[in-house]
Design a protein around this motif. Sequence first.
Motif, PDB file in Angstrom:
ATOM      1  N   LEU A 258       0.805  -1.216   0.000  1.00 19.43           N
ATOM      2  CA  LEU A 258       0.000   0.000   0.000  1.00 19.43           C
ATOM      3  C   LEU A 258       0.844   1.274   0.000  1.00 19.43           C
ATOM      4  O   LEU A 258       0.315   2.362  -0.228  1.00 19.43           O
ATOM      5  CB  LEU A 258      -0.922   0.018   1.226  1.00 19.43           C
ATOM      6  CG  LEU A 258      -1.953  -1.117   1.305  1.00 19.43           C
ATOM      7  CD1 LEU A 258      -2.681  -1.071   2.642  1.00 19.43           C
ATOM      8  CD2 LEU A 258      -2.922  -1.033   0.150  1.00 19.43           C
ATOM      9  N   LEU A 259       2.136   1.128   0.258  1.00 17.65           N
ATOM     10  CA  LEU A 259       3.017   2.298   0.321  1.00 17.65           C
ATOM     11  C   LEU A 259       3.354   2.799  -1.085  1.00 17.65           C
ATOM     12  O   LEU A 259       3.350   2.035  -2.048  1.00 17.65           O
ATOM     13  CB  LEU A 259       4.313   1.940   1.050  1.00 17.65           C
ATOM     14  CG  LEU A 259       4.190   1.559   2.516  1.00 17.65           C
ATOM     15  CD1 LEU A 259       5.554   1.151   3.068  1.00 17.65           C
ATOM     16  CD2 LEU A 259       3.617   2.690   3.332  1.00 17.65           C
ATOM     17  N   PRO A 260       3.687   4.089  -1.200  1.00 18.65           N
ATOM     18  CA  PRO A 260       4.137   4.601  -2.505  1.00 18.65           C
ATOM     19  C   PRO A 260       5.477   3.976  -2.899  1.00 18.65           C
ATOM     20  O   PRO A 260       6.206   3.442  -2.068  1.00 18.65           O
ATOM     21  CB  PRO A 260       4.262   6.107  -2.277  1.00 18.65           C
ATOM     22  CG  PRO A 260       4.277   6.304  -0.818  1.00 18.65           C
ATOM     23  CD  PRO A 260       3.630   5.122  -0.186  1.00 18.65           C
ATOM     24  N   ASP A 261       5.801   4.072  -4.177  1.00 20.24           N
ATOM     25  CA  ASP A 261       7.022   3.447  -4.679  1.00 20.24           C
ATOM     26  C   ASP A 261       8.290   4.048  -4.077  1.00 20.24           C
ATOM     27  O   ASP A 261       9.290   3.348  -3.926  1.00 20.24           O
ATOM     28  CB  ASP A 261       7.094   3.569  -6.206  1.00 20.24           C
ATOM     29  CG  ASP A 261       6.048   2.712  -6.895  1.00 20.24           C
ATOM     30  OD1 ASP A 261       5.592   1.736  -6.251  1.00 20.24           O
ATOM     31  OD2 ASP A 261       5.687   3.022  -8.043  1.00 20.24           O
ATOM     32  N   GLN A 262       8.279   5.309  -3.755  1.00 18.64           N
ATOM     33  CA  GLN A 262       9.458   5.982  -3.215  1.00 18.64           C
ATOM     34  C   GLN A 262       9.429   6.016  -1.685  1.00 18.64           C
ATOM     35  O   GLN A 262       9.870   6.983  -1.070  1.00 18.64           O
ATOM     36  CB  GLN A 262       9.544   7.403  -3.766  1.00 18.64           C
ATOM     37  CG  GLN A 262       9.678   7.473  -5.270  1.00 18.64           C
ATOM     38  CD  GLN A 262      10.956   6.815  -5.760  1.00 18.64           C
ATOM     39  OE1 GLN A 262      11.973   6.829  -5.083  1.00 18.64           O
ATOM     40  NE2 GLN A 262      10.904   6.222  -6.940  1.00 18.64           N
ATOM     41  N   ALA A 263       8.952   4.971  -1.047  1.00 17.87           N
ATOM     42  CA  ALA A 263       8.849   4.944   0.410  1.00 17.87           C
ATOM     43  C   ALA A 263      10.237   4.836   1.043  1.00 17.87           C
ATOM     44  O   ALA A 263      11.144   4.203   0.504  1.00 17.87           O
ATOM     45  CB  ALA A 263       7.992   3.775   0.859  1.00 17.87           C
ATOM     46  N   SER A 264      10.378   5.456   2.186  1.00 15.04           N
ATOM     47  CA  SER A 264      11.623   5.415   2.937  1.00 15.04           C
ATOM     48  C   SER A 264      11.892   3.985   3.422  1.00 15.04           C
ATOM     49  O   SER A 264      10.959   3.252   3.760  1.00 15.04           O
ATOM     50  CB  SER A 264      11.494   6.353   4.145  1.00 15.04           C
ATOM     51  OG  SER A 264      12.475   6.080   5.100  1.00 15.04           O
ATOM     52  N   PRO A 265      13.153   3.596   3.486  1.00 20.13           N
ATOM     53  CA  PRO A 265      13.463   2.270   4.050  1.00 20.13           C
ATOM     54  C   PRO A 265      12.967   2.124   5.493  1.00 20.13           C
ATOM     55  O   PRO A 265      12.620   1.034   5.931  1.00 20.13           O
ATOM     56  CB  PRO A 265      14.982   2.185   3.986  1.00 20.13           C
ATOM     57  CG  PRO A 265      15.379   3.145   2.923  1.00 20.13           C
ATOM     58  CD  PRO A 265      14.358   4.236   2.948  1.00 20.13           C
ATOM     59  N   TRP A 266      12.951   3.236   6.220  1.00 18.89           N
ATOM     60  CA  TRP A 266      12.444   3.182   7.602  1.00 18.89           C
ATOM     61  C   TRP A 266      10.945   2.907   7.632  1.00 18.89           C
ATOM     62  O   TRP A 266      10.445   2.224   8.530  1.00 18.89           O
ATOM     63  CB  TRP A 266      12.743   4.495   8.322  1.00 18.89           C
ATOM     64  CG  TRP A 266      14.191   4.639   8.627  1.00 18.89           C
ATOM     65  CD1 TRP A 266      15.093   5.412   7.957  1.00 18.89           C
ATOM     66  CD2 TRP A 266      14.918   3.963   9.643  1.00 18.89           C
ATOM     67  NE1 TRP A 266      16.333   5.267   8.511  1.00 18.89           N
ATOM     68  CE2 TRP A 266      16.253   4.392   9.551  1.00 18.89           C
ATOM     69  CE3 TRP A 266      14.577   3.047  10.621  1.00 18.89           C
ATOM     70  CZ2 TRP A 266      17.244   3.926  10.413  1.00 18.89           C
ATOM     71  CZ3 TRP A 266      15.566   2.583  11.479  1.00 18.89           C
ATOM     72  CH2 TRP A 266      16.871   3.027  11.367  1.00 18.89           C
ATOM     73  N   LEU A 267      10.233   3.420   6.659  1.00 15.85           N
ATOM     74  CA  LEU A 267       8.797   3.170   6.578  1.00 15.85           C
ATOM     75  C   LEU A 267       8.521   1.707   6.228  1.00 15.85           C
ATOM     76  O   LEU A 267       7.599   1.097   6.769  1.00 15.85           O
ATOM     77  CB  LEU A 267       8.160   4.103   5.544  1.00 15.85           C
ATOM     78  CG  LEU A 267       6.640   4.148   5.499  1.00 15.85           C
ATOM     79  CD1 LEU A 267       6.066   4.544   6.848  1.00 15.85           C
ATOM     80  CD2 LEU A 267       6.182   5.118   4.425  1.00 15.85           C
ATOM     81  N   VAL A 268       9.341   1.152   5.355  1.00 10.74           N
ATOM     82  CA  VAL A 268       9.198  -0.264   5.007  1.00 10.74           C
ATOM     83  C   VAL A 268       9.519  -1.130   6.228  1.00 10.74           C
ATOM     84  O   VAL A 268       8.813  -2.103   6.518  1.00 10.74           O
ATOM     85  CB  VAL A 268      10.107  -0.622   3.812  1.00 10.74           C
ATOM     86  CG1 VAL A 268      10.106  -2.114   3.550  1.00 10.74           C
ATOM     87  CG2 VAL A 268       9.672   0.146   2.578  1.00 10.74           C
ATOM     88  N   ALA A 269      10.568  -0.775   6.953  1.00 10.91           N
ATOM     89  CA  ALA A 269      10.926  -1.532   8.153  1.00 10.91           C
ATOM     90  C   ALA A 269       9.823  -1.461   9.205  1.00 10.91           C
ATOM     91  O   ALA A 269       9.505  -2.459   9.856  1.00 10.91           O
ATOM     92  CB  ALA A 269      12.238  -1.011   8.730  1.00 10.91           C
ATOM     93  N   SER A 270       9.223  -0.296   9.347  1.00 12.30           N
ATOM     94  CA  SER A 270       8.142  -0.169  10.326  1.00 12.30           C
ATOM     95  C   SER A 270       6.884  -0.907   9.886  1.00 12.30           C
ATOM     96  O   SER A 270       6.079  -1.328  10.725  1.00 12.30           O
ATOM     97  CB  SER A 270       7.828   1.300  10.596  1.00 12.30           C
ATOM     98  OG  SER A 270       7.281   1.911   9.447  1.00 12.30           O
ATOM     99  N   ALA A 271       6.706  -1.105   8.573  1.00 15.39           N
ATOM    100  CA  ALA A 271       5.563  -1.870   8.086  1.00 15.39           C
ATOM    101  C   ALA A 271       5.656  -3.324   8.539  1.00 15.39           C
ATOM    102  O   ALA A 271       4.636  -3.976   8.753  1.00 15.39           O
ATOM    103  CB  ALA A 271       5.499  -1.799   6.555  1.00 15.39           C
TER     104      ALA A 271
END
Length: 72
Positions: free
Chosen positions: A40-53
């Motif tokens: 659901l995240l945008p393509d340019q998501a921060s690595p920290w946002l992916v880790a928190s997901a």
Amino acid sequence: MPNRLVSDRILRVPPEVVNVAGTAAAIFAVVAAGAGIVSLLPDQASPWLVASAYGAPAGLAFLAYWWIAQKL
């Protein structure tokens, strides 16, 4: 009578096997939930946002583990 046989079989499962199966199910659930959130995240998501997901479902799984361990 058949219900008693099923319950006797369930009681004969060693607790270690139940623990391993529960841990595997929790890992699968965390990865599935994390992958769903990442999709659901945008393509340019921060690595920290992916880790928190992945970290948020992992935190909930740990909370459930801790709560069950307190009950035992």
